[in-house]
Motif scaffolding. Structure first.
Motif, PDB file in Angstrom:
ATOM      1  N   PRO A   1     -57.705  35.600 -88.669  1.00  0.00           N
ATOM      2  CA  PRO A   1     -58.600  36.705 -89.037  1.00  0.00           C
ATOM      3  C   PRO A   1     -58.095  37.556 -90.206  1.00  0.00           C
ATOM      4  O   PRO A   1     -58.894  38.033 -91.016  1.00  0.00           O
ATOM      5  CB  PRO A   1     -58.699  37.528 -87.754  1.00  0.00           C
ATOM      6  CG  PRO A   1     -57.459  37.178 -86.967  1.00  0.00           C
ATOM      7  CD  PRO A   1     -57.197  35.746 -87.285  1.00  0.00           C
ATOM      8  N   LEU A   2     -56.778  37.767 -90.307  1.00  0.00           N
ATOM      9  CA  LEU A   2     -56.266  38.570 -91.418  1.00  0.00           C
ATOM     10  C   LEU A   2     -56.475  37.838 -92.745  1.00  0.00           C
ATOM     11  O   LEU A   2     -56.882  38.437 -93.740  1.00  0.00           O
ATOM     12  CB  LEU A   2     -54.785  38.880 -91.223  1.00  0.00           C
ATOM     13  CG  LEU A   2     -54.120  39.686 -92.367  1.00  0.00           C
ATOM     14  CD1 LEU A   2     -54.820  41.022 -92.587  1.00  0.00           C
ATOM     15  CD2 LEU A   2     -52.638  39.889 -92.084  1.00  0.00           C
ATOM     16  N   LEU A   3     -56.219  36.551 -92.752  1.00  0.00           N
ATOM     17  CA  LEU A   3     -56.426  35.778 -93.967  1.00  0.00           C
ATOM     18  C   LEU A   3     -57.903  35.765 -94.359  1.00  0.00           C
ATOM     19  O   LEU A   3     -58.249  35.902 -95.538  1.00  0.00           O
ATOM     20  CB  LEU A   3     -55.913  34.350 -93.772  1.00  0.00           C
ATOM     21  CG  LEU A   3     -55.811  33.475 -95.022  1.00  0.00           C
ATOM     22  CD1 LEU A   3     -55.027  34.171 -96.122  1.00  0.00           C
ATOM     23  CD2 LEU A   3     -55.180  32.133 -94.667  1.00  0.00           C
ATOM     24  N   ASP A   4     -58.780  35.611 -93.377  1.00  0.00           N
ATOM     25  CA  ASP A   4     -60.219  35.726 -93.635  1.00  0.00           C
ATOM     26  C   ASP A   4     -60.536  37.054 -94.318  1.00  0.00           C
ATOM     27  O   ASP A   4     -61.241  37.110 -95.330  1.00  0.00           O
ATOM     28  CB  ASP A   4     -61.008  35.648 -92.325  1.00  0.00           C
ATOM     29  CG  ASP A   4     -61.303  34.223 -91.893  1.00  0.00           C
ATOM     30  OD1 ASP A   4     -61.510  33.369 -92.770  1.00  0.00           O
ATOM     31  OD2 ASP A   4     -61.333  33.980 -90.680  1.00  0.00           O
ATOM     32  N   SER A   5     -60.047  38.123 -93.743  1.00  0.00           N
ATOM     33  CA  SER A   5     -60.356  39.461 -94.239  1.00  0.00           C
ATOM     34  C   SER A   5     -59.840  39.676 -95.652  1.00  0.00           C
ATOM     35  O   SER A   5     -60.517  40.280 -96.491  1.00  0.00           O
ATOM     36  CB  SER A   5     -59.765  40.517 -93.294  1.00  0.00           C
ATOM     37  OG  SER A   5     -60.136  41.823 -93.706  1.00  0.00           O
TER      38      SER A   5
ATOM     39  N   LYS B   1     -60.577  51.081-102.806  1.00  0.00           N
ATOM     40  CA  LYS B   1     -59.254  50.701-102.322  1.00  0.00           C
ATOM     41  C   LYS B   1     -59.302  49.304-101.710  1.00  0.00           C
ATOM     42  O   LYS B   1     -60.238  48.962-100.984  1.00  0.00           O
ATOM     43  CB  LYS B   1     -58.755  51.705-101.277  1.00  0.00           C
ATOM     44  CG  LYS B   1     -57.340  51.443-100.800  1.00  0.00           C
ATOM     45  CD  LYS B   1     -56.885  52.535 -99.815  1.00  0.00           C
ATOM     46  CE  LYS B   1     -55.465  52.293 -99.331  1.00  0.00           C
ATOM     47  NZ  LYS B   1     -55.023  53.324 -98.355  1.00  0.00           N
ATOM     48  N   PHE B   2     -58.302  48.501-102.020  1.00  0.00           N
ATOM     49  CA  PHE B   2     -58.177  47.170-101.430  1.00  0.00           C
ATOM     50  C   PHE B   2     -57.547  47.312-100.052  1.00  0.00           C
ATOM     51  O   PHE B   2     -56.368  47.652 -99.919  1.00  0.00           O
ATOM     52  CB  PHE B   2     -57.317  46.274-102.317  1.00  0.00           C
ATOM     53  CG  PHE B   2     -57.300  44.824-101.895  1.00  0.00           C
ATOM     54  CD1 PHE B   2     -58.142  43.910-102.511  1.00  0.00           C
ATOM     55  CD2 PHE B   2     -56.450  44.370-100.901  1.00  0.00           C
ATOM     56  CE1 PHE B   2     -58.124  42.568-102.133  1.00  0.00           C
ATOM     57  CE2 PHE B   2     -56.429  43.046-100.513  1.00  0.00           C
ATOM     58  CZ  PHE B   2     -57.273  42.134-101.129  1.00  0.00           C
ATOM     59  N   ILE B   3     -58.336  47.071 -99.004  1.00  0.00           N
ATOM     60  CA  ILE B   3     -57.865  47.205 -97.619  1.00  0.00           C
ATOM     61  C   ILE B   3     -57.862  45.818 -96.982  1.00  0.00           C
ATOM     62  O   ILE B   3     -58.926  45.270 -96.661  1.00  0.00           O
ATOM     63  CB  ILE B   3     -58.754  48.168 -96.822  1.00  0.00           C
ATOM     64  CG1 ILE B   3     -58.771  49.551 -97.479  1.00  0.00           C
ATOM     65  CG2 ILE B   3     -58.280  48.263 -95.370  1.00  0.00           C
ATOM     66  CD1 ILE B   3     -59.700  50.540 -96.814  1.00  0.00           C
ATOM     67  N   PRO B   4     -56.694  45.209 -96.796  1.00  0.00           N
ATOM     68  CA  PRO B   4     -56.639  43.822 -96.304  1.00  0.00           C
ATOM     69  C   PRO B   4     -57.351  43.615 -94.975  1.00  0.00           C
ATOM     70  O   PRO B   4     -57.932  42.551 -94.738  1.00  0.00           O
ATOM     71  CB  PRO B   4     -55.127  43.564 -96.171  1.00  0.00           C
ATOM     72  CG  PRO B   4     -54.493  44.502 -97.152  1.00  0.00           C
ATOM     73  CD  PRO B   4     -55.352  45.738 -97.102  1.00  0.00           C
ATOM     74  N   GLU B   5     -57.316  44.606 -94.090  1.00  0.00           N
ATOM     75  CA  GLU B   5     -57.889  44.448 -92.745  1.00  0.00           C
ATOM     76  C   GLU B   5     -59.343  44.888 -92.664  1.00  0.00           C
ATOM     77  O   GLU B   5     -59.913  44.970 -91.577  1.00  0.00           O
ATOM     78  CB  GLU B   5     -57.069  45.263 -91.737  1.00  0.00           C
ATOM     79  CG  GLU B   5     -55.606  44.894 -91.650  1.00  0.00           C
ATOM     80  CD  GLU B   5     -54.741  45.580 -92.708  1.00  0.00           C
ATOM     81  OE1 GLU B   5     -55.296  46.399 -93.492  1.00  0.00           O
ATOM     82  OE2 GLU B   5     -53.530  45.282 -92.781  1.00  0.00           O
ATOM     83  N   ARG B   6     -59.991  45.174 -93.787  1.00  0.00           N
ATOM     84  CA  ARG B   6     -61.330  45.777 -93.772  1.00  0.00           C
ATOM     85  C   ARG B   6     -62.341  44.969 -92.949  1.00  0.00           C
ATOM     86  O   ARG B   6     -63.184  45.531 -92.248  1.00  0.00           O
ATOM     87  CB  ARG B   6     -61.857  45.932 -95.203  1.00  0.00           C
ATOM     88  CG  ARG B   6     -63.176  46.709 -95.272  1.00  0.00           C
ATOM     89  CD  ARG B   6     -63.744  46.752 -96.679  1.00  0.00           C
ATOM     90  NE  ARG B   6     -62.885  47.439 -97.622  1.00  0.00           N
ATOM     91  CZ  ARG B   6     -62.884  48.749 -97.832  1.00  0.00           C
ATOM     92  NH1 ARG B   6     -63.706  49.527 -97.123  1.00  0.00           N
ATOM     93  NH2 ARG B   6     -62.078  49.282 -98.728  1.00  0.00           N
ATOM     94  N   PHE B   7     -62.282  43.651 -93.017  1.00  0.00           N
ATOM     95  CA  PHE B   7     -63.292  42.806 -92.368  1.00  0.00           C
ATOM     96  C   PHE B   7     -62.822  42.229 -91.031  1.00  0.00           C
ATOM     97  O   PHE B   7     -63.394  41.255 -90.538  1.00  0.00           O
ATOM     98  CB  PHE B   7     -63.704  41.674 -93.315  1.00  0.00           C
ATOM     99  CG  PHE B   7     -64.436  42.150 -94.536  1.00  0.00           C
ATOM    100  CD1 PHE B   7     -65.793  42.420 -94.477  1.00  0.00           C
ATOM    101  CD2 PHE B   7     -63.759  42.360 -95.725  1.00  0.00           C
ATOM    102  CE1 PHE B   7     -66.476  42.863 -95.599  1.00  0.00           C
ATOM    103  CE2 PHE B   7     -64.424  42.804 -96.857  1.00  0.00           C
ATOM    104  CZ  PHE B   7     -65.791  43.065 -96.790  1.00  0.00           C
ATOM    105  N   MET B   8     -61.813  42.850 -90.423  1.00  0.00           N
ATOM    106  CA  MET B   8     -61.334  42.395 -89.114  1.00  0.00           C
ATOM    107  C   MET B   8     -62.003  43.200 -87.998  1.00  0.00           C
ATOM    108  O   MET B   8     -62.397  44.352 -88.200  1.00  0.00           O
ATOM    109  CB  MET B   8     -59.815  42.544 -89.026  1.00  0.00           C
ATOM    110  CG  MET B   8     -59.037  41.639 -89.966  1.00  0.00           C
ATOM    111  SD  MET B   8     -57.242  41.889 -89.872  1.00  0.00           S
ATOM    112  CE  MET B   8     -56.901  41.324 -88.188  1.00  0.00           C
TER     113      MET B   8
END
Length: 592
Positions: free
Chosen positions: A433-437, A496-503
């Motif tokens: 999921p993190l890689l997806d996000s 802002k680039f938020i890595p977890e935004r789509f989790m």
């Protein structure tokens, strides 16, 4: 002035025509005669659903169409409607000739694309504006530009769902309640409002000589039978072969990584971007079960694609030269790549014979199938994936650094150990999921297909977050995904680039991801223009990155990564690649 309830976000103007009658507002579209009941049509009062106050009737939901209401910031995708004024579209095209010339110089030489568009948006305090589109020449420089999540979807011919006679799920009151007339709520919303015929980049379209006389999918409108045939063919190709991508990437990634390590040892840096051309070419043709890999095929494809894009992309020249070139440069003749085209056509016909044969099932001739297959692989897939892989690697390094890399490596290695005995399988790839996000956040902040165009088939009413506007028939419409994908009404901290935004709950935000000429949550079907590879591109990206982080826990960039800078996110911007300056250099790779 009337204010309308925003229960229909995008509609033909003749579907929202008022009369003074209390219960019969006559509404006409083509041969359809429909009537909408309203509580009141007095000036200044709201036209709202007559059932809005009925107990048990859904509140805050839209039961008509996914593209019909102002969207809230809620990740789950909840929506609500508010009354809005009907305004004239703000903006100006300036004095003929001099206005477009000034704007072209501002766009390319003095301000740059970001400051030009943002400046117009700020000047007119609107996300629907009239502007000259400096990338065009001639009368079609005059466009209506859509820049928020409410208005931008007008650019999609989105007719994938059948709403015929569905009022509240399968229930529909007797037509006796409406004097025998099927009202707006009962009609199918598959109204093709905008024309996409031969609109590649607005009015610009490369010569058909580049595609051996075939109008490929990008040039076709959903109303054309040829669009249906080509779209079905592309969908069938992906349905049959896309699962092969895992094996194709897994088998070749070790050789790629070994090459990078060797380059770093010998030269101090690895030229990552350049190696992508051949690696991605090989993975694509093996995914679609080609019998051989064309030597240097990725660079041949690049040479064929380049002249088609030359008139519309930044060349890396000095700003004033760039502006003058865009003023003078038109479509380039296709004979300059005749040899490259012939090589690609012959290769796809012979090595891709199995995939070519599939086109016959959808009414395509062998020649048409060859051209569509070549364009899909060599232009659409190859070009997009090269750029997306480079932008994701750069974004991870610039905005997440080694802490994010460590999390990604741990996620991949843990999933591989738990679900794949240390190997990357389809089950493992589905558990990241993190890689997806991270991939989706890159597509949000750096959309690879940023600009869309269309032409209004008829007078249309379009809704922004703040107002309703009328777009006249024949008007060229443009949109830049950079702005709706950073819409503060939808996204917290949009710059802002938020890595977890789509989790987690953030998965609901995927419906606002518009990079593929449609919502990420929607399907690319024959009645819309959404990219058939909208899932194939991020899935291949994820497989590649999973291989990378299974082997390495970190990498380090070296020097200029080849992106022009616009300070709209923390650190260096990741904006437009410049032809001839694309580079992504690794100076170190740390084994996991």
């Amino acid at each position: 002035m009337h204010t309308l309830s925003a229960s229909y976000c995008i509609a033909p103007i003749d579907l929202i025509t008022h009369s003074s009658s209390l219960h019969r507002n006559q509404i006409t579209r083509n041969r359809h005669l429909v009537r909408a009941s309203a509580n009141s049509s007095s000036p200044g009062e709201e036209l709202k659903c007559p059932f809005a106050d009925v107990p048990g009737f859904p509140k805050g939901e839209n039961s008509h169409s996914e593209r019909t209401s102002v969207e809230t910031k809620a990740a789950a995708g909840a929506s609500f409607s508010v009354s809005k004024p009907h305004k004239e579209i703000p903006g100006s095209y300036g004095i003929p000739f001099f206005g477009p010339l000034k704007d072209k110089l501002d766009y390319f030489a003095f301000k740059g694309w970001y400051k030009y568009i943002q400046g117009k948006k700020d000047q007119y305090r609107s996300s629907v504006i009239r502007v000259n589109w400096p990338r065009f020449n001639g009368k079609d420089t005059q466009v209506v530009l859509l820049l928020d999540q409410a208005s931008y979807p007008l650019l999609y011919d989105n007719a994938k769902v059948d709403k015929k006679d569905l009022f509240f799920r399968p229930y529909r009151p007797s037509l006796g309640y409406t004097d025998g007339v099927r009202i707006l709520a009962y009609l199918n919303p598959s109204l093709l409002l905008v024309d996409k015929k031969d609109l590649f980049f607005g009015p610009y379209r490369p010569s058909l000589g580049y595609t051996d006389g075939v109008r490929i999918l990008a040039y076709l409108d959903p109303t054309e039978e040829a669009h249906t045939q080509a779209k079905k063919y592309c969908r069938a190709l992906l349905a049959k072969y896309s699962k092969n991508a895992l094996k194709a990437i897994n088998e070749r990634s070790g050789e790629l990584f070994a090459d990078w390590e060797s380059q770093i040892q010998k030269k101090g840096v690895a030229e990552v971007y350049d190696t992508f051309y051949e690696f991605i070419w090989a993975y694509l043709v093996k995914t679609f079960n080609f019998s051989t890999i064309l030597p240097n095929g990725g660079h041949i494809a690049k040479s064929w694609v380049g002249p088609q894009l030359l008139p519309i992309i930044n060349l890396g020249a000095p700003s004033i030269v760039e502006a003058l070139l865009k003023l003078l440069l038109g479509p380039l003749p296709s004979f300059i790549v005749k040899g490259k085209l012939d090589t690609l056509l012959e290769y796809h016909k012979d090595a891709g014979r199995e995939a070519v044969h599939l086109g016959k099932e959808y009414g395509l001739t062998e020649h048409e199938s060859v051209v569509h297959l070549m364009y899909f692989i060599a232009f659409n897939a190859h070009g997009a994936i090269v750029g997306v892989w480079a932008s994701v690697l750069t974004a991870i390094a610039l905005y997440g650094g080694k802490p994010l890399m460590a999390k990604l490596s741990e996620e991949v290695r843990s999933a591989a150990a738990q679900y794949g005995n240390g190997e990357l399988t389809h089950e493992v790839i589905a558990k990241l999921p993190l890689l997806d996000s991270v991939i989706y956040e890159t597509l949000r902040t750096q959309p690879p297909i940023a600009v869309q165009h269309a032409r209004a088939r008829e007078d249309i009413i379009v809704e922004s977050h703040d107002a309703l506007y009328t777009i006249p028939k024949g008007q060229v419409i443009a949109g830049h995904a950079y702005w709706p994908q950073r819409d503060p009404a939808i996204f917290d901290e949009p710059d802002k680039f938020i890595p977890e935004r789509f989790m987690g709950k953030g998965e609901g935000l995927l419906r606002y991801l518009l990079w593929s000429n449609g919502r990420q949550t929607e399907e690319a079907v024959v009645t819309n223009k959404q990219c058939p590879g909208k899932d194939f591109v991020p899935e291949g990206t994820k497989i590649f990155l999973a291989n990378l982080f299974l082997r390495y826990k970190a990498y380090e960039l070296s020097g200029d990564v080849g992106w022009s800078t616009v300070k709209v996110v923390p650190g260096p911007g990741l904006k437009e690649m410049k032809l001839g300056t694309q580079k992504l250099l690794f100076k170190s790779l740390q084994r996991a």
